[in-house]
Write an enzyme that holds these catalytic residues in place. Structure first.
Site, PDB file in Angstrom:
ATOM      1  N   TYR A  67      -5.311  -2.923  13.535  1.00  0.00           N
ATOM      2  CA  TYR A  67      -6.278  -1.902  13.101  1.00  0.00           C
ATOM      3  C   TYR A  67      -7.656  -2.113  13.721  1.00  0.00           C
ATOM      4  O   TYR A  67      -8.659  -1.820  13.090  1.00  0.00           O
ATOM      5  CB  TYR A  67      -6.322  -1.869  11.564  1.00  0.00           C
ATOM      6  CG  TYR A  67      -5.057  -1.228  11.014  1.00  0.00           C
ATOM      7  CD1 TYR A  67      -4.929   0.158  10.956  1.00  0.00           C
ATOM      8  CD2 TYR A  67      -3.972  -2.000  10.621  1.00  0.00           C
ATOM      9  CE1 TYR A  67      -3.757   0.753  10.503  1.00  0.00           C
ATOM     10  CE2 TYR A  67      -2.799  -1.407  10.160  1.00  0.00           C
ATOM     11  CZ  TYR A  67      -2.701  -0.035  10.110  1.00  0.00           C
ATOM     12  OH  TYR A  67      -1.550   0.568   9.670  1.00  0.00           O
TER      13      TYR A  67
ATOM     14  N   TRP B 175       0.547   4.692  12.767  1.00  0.00           N
ATOM     15  CA  TRP B 175       0.529   4.655  11.302  1.00  0.00           C
ATOM     16  C   TRP B 175      -0.418   5.737  10.852  1.00  0.00           C
ATOM     17  O   TRP B 175      -1.598   5.675  11.111  1.00  0.00           O
ATOM     18  CB  TRP B 175       0.075   3.306  10.763  1.00  0.00           C
ATOM     19  CG  TRP B 175       0.278   3.238   9.278  1.00  0.00           C
ATOM     20  CD1 TRP B 175      -0.687   3.364   8.307  1.00  0.00           C
ATOM     21  CD2 TRP B 175       1.521   3.056   8.590  1.00  0.00           C
ATOM     22  NE1 TRP B 175      -0.110   3.264   7.064  1.00  0.00           N
ATOM     23  CE2 TRP B 175       1.241   3.085   7.210  1.00  0.00           C
ATOM     24  CE3 TRP B 175       2.841   2.896   9.015  1.00  0.00           C
ATOM     25  CZ2 TRP B 175       2.235   2.946   6.239  1.00  0.00           C
ATOM     26  CZ3 TRP B 175       3.819   2.768   8.048  1.00  0.00           C
ATOM     27  CH2 TRP B 175       3.512   2.784   6.678  1.00  0.00           C
TER      28      TRP B 175
ATOM     29  N   GLU C 259       2.213  -0.342  13.992  1.00  0.00           N
ATOM     30  CA  GLU C 259       1.214   0.370  13.186  1.00  0.00           C
ATOM     31  C   GLU C 259      -0.119   0.272  13.900  1.00  0.00           C
ATOM     32  O   GLU C 259      -0.538  -0.819  14.296  1.00  0.00           O
ATOM     33  CB  GLU C 259       1.027  -0.253  11.796  1.00  0.00           C
ATOM     34  CG  GLU C 259       2.110   0.039  10.811  1.00  0.00           C
ATOM     35  CD  GLU C 259       1.820  -0.552   9.425  1.00  0.00           C
ATOM     36  OE1 GLU C 259       0.634  -0.762   9.072  1.00  0.00           O
ATOM     37  OE2 GLU C 259       2.798  -0.796   8.708  1.00  0.00           O
TER      38      GLU C 259
ATOM     39  N   ASP D  24       0.817  -1.204   0.000  1.00  0.00           N
ATOM     40  CA  ASP D  24       0.000   0.000   0.000  1.00  0.00           C
ATOM     41  C   ASP D  24       0.860   1.268   0.000  1.00  0.00           C
ATOM     42  O   ASP D  24       0.838   2.045   0.944  1.00  0.00           O
ATOM     43  CB  ASP D  24      -0.918  -0.057   1.243  1.00  0.00           C
ATOM     44  CG  ASP D  24      -1.758   1.186   1.418  1.00  0.00           C
ATOM     45  OD1 ASP D  24      -2.068   1.844   0.422  1.00  0.00           O
ATOM     46  OD2 ASP D  24      -2.105   1.505   2.587  1.00  0.00           O
TER      47      ASP D  24
ATOM     48  N   TYR E  59     -10.114  -1.175  10.292  1.00  0.00           N
ATOM     49  CA  TYR E  59     -10.480  -2.175   9.277  1.00  0.00           C
ATOM     50  C   TYR E  59     -11.431  -3.223   9.843  1.00  0.00           C
ATOM     51  O   TYR E  59     -12.214  -3.802   9.115  1.00  0.00           O
ATOM     52  CB  TYR E  59      -9.240  -2.868   8.709  1.00  0.00           C
ATOM     53  CG  TYR E  59      -8.407  -1.970   7.836  1.00  0.00           C
ATOM     54  CD1 TYR E  59      -8.954  -1.337   6.728  1.00  0.00           C
ATOM     55  CD2 TYR E  59      -7.065  -1.751   8.116  1.00  0.00           C
ATOM     56  CE1 TYR E  59      -8.185  -0.508   5.923  1.00  0.00           C
ATOM     57  CE2 TYR E  59      -6.291  -0.925   7.317  1.00  0.00           C
ATOM     58  CZ  TYR E  59      -6.860  -0.308   6.227  1.00  0.00           C
ATOM     59  OH  TYR E  59      -6.098   0.514   5.434  1.00  0.00           O
TER      60      TYR E  59
ATOM     61  N   ASN F 134       7.855  -6.585   6.472  1.00  0.00           N
ATOM     62  CA  ASN F 134       6.568  -6.102   6.974  1.00  0.00           C
ATOM     63  C   ASN F 134       5.423  -7.024   6.563  1.00  0.00           C
ATOM     64  O   ASN F 134       5.261  -7.339   5.384  1.00  0.00           O
ATOM     65  CB  ASN F 134       6.294  -4.706   6.404  1.00  0.00           C
ATOM     66  CG  ASN F 134       4.977  -4.125   6.902  1.00  0.00           C
ATOM     67  OD1 ASN F 134       4.837  -3.829   8.084  1.00  0.00           O
ATOM     68  ND2 ASN F 134       4.011  -3.971   6.016  1.00  0.00           N
ATOM     69  N   GLU F 135       4.654  -7.425   7.536  1.00  0.00           N
ATOM     70  CA  GLU F 135       3.376  -8.120   7.357  1.00  0.00           C
ATOM     71  C   GLU F 135       3.412  -9.290   6.383  1.00  0.00           C
ATOM     72  O   GLU F 135       2.619  -9.358   5.442  1.00  0.00           O
ATOM     73  CB  GLU F 135       2.295  -7.111   6.925  1.00  0.00           C
ATOM     74  CG  GLU F 135       2.028  -6.067   7.970  1.00  0.00           C
ATOM     75  CD  GLU F 135       0.692  -5.359   7.779  1.00  0.00           C
ATOM     76  OE1 GLU F 135       0.109  -5.460   6.693  1.00  0.00           O
ATOM     77  OE2 GLU F 135       0.241  -4.717   8.735  1.00  0.00           O
TER      78      GLU F 135
ATOM     79  N   ASN G  93       1.207  -4.909  13.964  1.00  0.00           N
ATOM     80  CA  ASN G  93       0.398  -3.883  13.298  1.00  0.00           C
ATOM     81  C   ASN G  93      -1.067  -4.249  13.530  1.00  0.00           C
ATOM     82  O   ASN G  93      -1.472  -5.366  13.187  1.00  0.00           O
ATOM     83  CB  ASN G  93       0.666  -3.880  11.788  1.00  0.00           C
ATOM     84  CG  ASN G  93       2.070  -3.423  11.444  1.00  0.00           C
ATOM     85  OD1 ASN G  93       2.818  -2.982  12.317  1.00  0.00           O
ATOM     86  ND2 ASN G  93       2.437  -3.512  10.182  1.00  0.00           N
TER      87      ASN G  93
ATOM     88  N   LYS H 163      -3.947   8.119   6.707  1.00  0.00           N
ATOM     89  CA  LYS H 163      -3.786   7.834   8.139  1.00  0.00           C
ATOM     90  C   LYS H 163      -2.710   8.709   8.778  1.00  0.00           C
ATOM     91  O   LYS H 163      -2.396   8.538   9.956  1.00  0.00           O
ATOM     92  CB  LYS H 163      -3.442   6.351   8.341  1.00  0.00           C
ATOM     93  CG  LYS H 163      -4.587   5.436   7.938  1.00  0.00           C
ATOM     94  CD  LYS H 163      -4.376   4.003   8.356  1.00  0.00           C
ATOM     95  CE  LYS H 163      -5.466   3.124   7.770  1.00  0.00           C
ATOM     96  NZ  LYS H 163      -5.360   2.977   6.304  1.00  0.00           N
TER      97      LYS H 163
HETATM   98  C1  GCB Z   1      -0.680  -2.004   6.877  1.00  0.00           C
HETATM   99  C2  GCB Z   1       0.552  -1.863   6.075  1.00  0.00           C
HETATM  100  C3  GCB Z   1       0.762  -0.453   5.573  1.00  0.00           C
HETATM  101  C4  GCB Z   1      -0.560   0.133   5.119  1.00  0.00           C
HETATM  102  C5  GCB Z   1      -1.500   0.164   6.294  1.00  0.00           C
HETATM  103  C6  GCB Z   1      -2.878   0.729   5.924  1.00  0.00           C
HETATM  104  O1  GCB Z   1      -0.860  -2.919   7.615  1.00  0.00           O
HETATM  105  O2  GCB Z   1       1.700  -2.319   6.737  1.00  0.00           O
HETATM  106  O3  GCB Z   1       1.682  -0.484   4.525  1.00  0.00           O
HETATM  107  O4  GCB Z   1      -0.416   1.399   4.561  1.00  0.00           O
HETATM  108  O5  GCB Z   1      -1.683  -1.134   6.770  1.00  0.00           O
HETATM  109  O6  GCB Z   1      -3.060   1.929   6.031  1.00  0.00           O
HETATM  110  O7  GCB Z   1      -3.722  -0.040   5.508  1.00  0.00           O
END
Ligand code: GCB
Length: 607
Positions: free
Chosen positions: A477, A557, A512, A179, A481, A419-420, A475, A576
């Site tokens: 959310y 993040w 994040e 992303d 999300y 990452n991830e 990370n 974000k």
């Molecule tokens: C994540 C990613 C990052 C994205 C972020 C998002 O988990 O590591 O690259 O930009 O989420 O904003 O969805």
């Protein structure tokens, strides 16, 4: 590979400026653009990404090869010196020709490569360099792209063509599995630099503490074929303090120096004190800044200079208007200044190694860096085992080059191998892959810093590898999300997960967490996308972190809004950021400033 510096024995000539540029329409190799560039080439600025420099869809969304050309003269007075041509980074894969002859190729868009061109040019005569670069991402590249015929994964960053249109009806498509906008081109400086014929090739510095004294183990690699032995008196080293006074010194290719009552390197707002190691060998001289600081993990603590450190900061991007991912030192200064303003002490180089100038600045400004490779997108949507993709050896070579480049920076305190990645659907494959790399990274690093990777939101009970890293970096959310907008449920989910991590008895930090926020959008009730929601999100979640002693850091993040692929989840990029893309604070920035100014670097938790 040493950073090019200017001093009495070395010169650096940067090739910044306008270069000829043309996207390859398929005729570059048959027309031999390396021997003569097409007349209709345009001019673009280097260093900068090409995508946003001209108002043309074919630049913005280009996939494949693009060519650059520059004609210049290396001054006649460089005669007698060794001459290198260095590229700090070209995204992603590139080939370089000198006067029509290929001289080097390089894979990957974020690390430097160079060639000794002494015997290939005559100083004083004009030379021409041609550079091709390819921005294609797929299962062979890091960052990774999707390929036709595999599951179509990603949500927000998913693109339509792979499923909408049969292959024969579309051109080449690039399907990043990450992303951030796939900015491409000569993103960092190109330079010609000189050294004496016999020169210092590499310097390694490993600091230690012995009571109040700093102990500095050093080694010097030189160009001579016969390896210098430890007592080679041609190699001299001196440690200089900030004022330039010699505090200690010695001779030989390897050795240990003692600095009595050393001033330590500590993160801002404490004293990020730097010494300099001045190395002299024959006619050559190289000076490397370094700090006396140690870093280690002990129980659930992350120790810098033996004291438990709390990370406050962000994941970032190299991203700005017009220049894309191009090096922008003015922006770097601004970003560090904003980190100081908001009371942060750290960032992660998500999701690739940044330009070396940033690490040098952070050494001086006392900002702590988690240094990440471009291994982002190693995931197969739960359908394909991504560890069957042919990238392990390449990934290892990136780790090697990254550690080699950044090993001496006091600001770098941990390596993030990626990452991830998928760690949930193919847990055993993930374990085997990441553990081999984990051990390899430890072997590579002369300072033996902690090693980790950053784990994505998943069923953490199925993941058997994240918990074995030196630091658990997650990370998450919750509230964005998933459990979208419902902060009560997000807090519940966070606590459920934190209970799990507490049992692992590891240091844990969040690398994040965040929510898209449109600057200027307000509400009396904190709802998604408003500035109030972002501030509330951080206020509520951070309060939970404060209750956990094993929790040793929070990185939001993201630092600033940034460019990414268009899509239904993205309105003019990823929003974000706690700052806007032009670096204005959103409301949450003021909350974080209030919070972080009260959190000390050291001893925040009773762990
Ligand atoms: C994540 C990613 C990052 C994205 C972020 C998002 O988990 O590591 O690259 O930009 O989420 O904003 O969805």
């Amino acid at each position: 590979m040493l950073y090019p510096i200017e001093n009495k024995s070395r010169a650096v000539m940067k090739l910044d400026g306008l270069w000829k540029f043309k996207i390859d329409d398929g005729s570059a190799s048959s027309e031999h653009w390396e021997t003569g560039f097409p007349d209709d080439a345009e001019e673009l600025y280097v260093p900068a990404s090409y995508n946003d420099q001209r108002e043309d869809q074919k630049y913005r969304n280009h996939t494949g090869e693009a060519y650059y050309e520059k004609t210049f003269t290396v001054p006649g007075f460089f005669k007698g010196q060794r001459i290198f041509l260095r590229f700090d980074a070209v995204a992603h894969d590139s080939t370089v020709w000198l006067n029509g002859t290929v001289i080097m190729s390089h894979r990957g868009g974020f690390l430097p490569f160079e060639k000794d061109i002494t015997g290939l040019i005559t100083p004083g005569e004009e030379i021409r360099i041609t550079v091709s670069c390819n921005n294609r991402v797929d299962h062979h590249t890091l960052p990774m792209g999707n390929e036709d015929g595999t599951a179509f994964f990603g949500s927000d960053n998913a693109q339509v063509p792979a499923v909408q249109m049969a292959k024969e009806h579309r051109g080449i498509v690039n399907l990043p599995n990450f992303d951030f906008f796939n900015y491409a081109g000569i993103n960092r400086h190109v330079s010609v630099y000189t050294t004496p014929m016999e020169y210092i090739k590499d310097v390694t510095i490993v600091p230690e503490l012995d009571g109040k004294d700093g102990v500095v183990h050093y080694s010097v690699e030189i160009s001579s074929k016969e390896k210098a032995n430890c007592h080679d008196s041609n190699i001299k080293v001196e440690v200089l303090d900030r004022g330039g006074s010699v505090v200690t010194g010695g001779t030989g290719a390897e050795g240990t120096l003692r600095i009595e009552n050393a001033r330590l390197w500590n993160p801002w707002p404490e004293d990020p004190y730097l010494y300099r190691l001045k190395v002299t060998f024959g006619d050559d001289e190289y000076t490397e800044e370094f700090g006396i600081r140690t870093v280690e993990v002990s129980g659930t603590k992350f120790l810098i200079n033996g004291k438990p450190f709390y990370f406050k900061g962000f994941g970032k991007h190299e991203d700005f208007y017009i220049s894309g991912r191009g090096i922008n030192e003015g922006l770097n200064v601004k970003d560090i200044s904003l980190l100081h303003w908001i009371g942060a002490n750290s960032f992660r180089t998500s999701h690739y190694p940044y330009a070396e100038e940033m690490y040098r600045l952070c050494d001086r400004e006392g900002i702590v860096i988690i240094d990440e490779t471009p291994a982002v997108g190693i995931a197969g949507g739960g359908v394909v085992d991504p560890y069957t993709f042919p990238i392990k050896d390449y990934h290892k070579s990136i780790l090697r080059d990254l550690v080699e480049r950044d090993k001496n920076h006091p600001s770098v305190i941990m390596w993030s191998m990626g990452n991830e990645p998928d760690t949930e659907n193919f847990p055993e494959s993930a374990y085997d892959y990441w553990h081999e790399l984990y051990e390899y990274t430890h072997e590579l690093d002369p300072q033996n810093r902690p090693v980790t990777f950053v784990c994505c939101q998943n069923d953490y009970t199925r993941d058997i590898v994240t918990r074995t890293m030196d630091v658990v970096c997650i990370n998450r959310y919750y509230g964005w999300y998933n459990l979208s907008g419902d902060l009560d449920s997000a807090i519940y989910a966070w606590n459920k997960e934190l209970d799990f991590w507490e049992e692992q008895q590891k240091p844990v930090m969040v690398t994040e967490y965040g929510c898209d926020t449109l600057p200027g959008l307000h509400g009396t009730v904190a709802e998604m996308w408003t500035e109030e929601f972002q501030a509330e999100y951080y206020r509520r979640i951070d309060a939970e972190f404060d209750k956990r002693d094993f929790f040793m850091g929070e990185q939001c993040w993201a630092f600033a809004d940034f460019g990414t692929i268009q899509g239904v989840y993205r309105a003019d990029g990823n929003r974000k950021g706690v700052f806007t893309r032009e670096r204005r604070p959103k409301m949450a920035a003021h909350f974080l400033k209030g919070r972080w100014e009260k959190i000390p670097n050291f001893g925040y938790k009773n762990n």
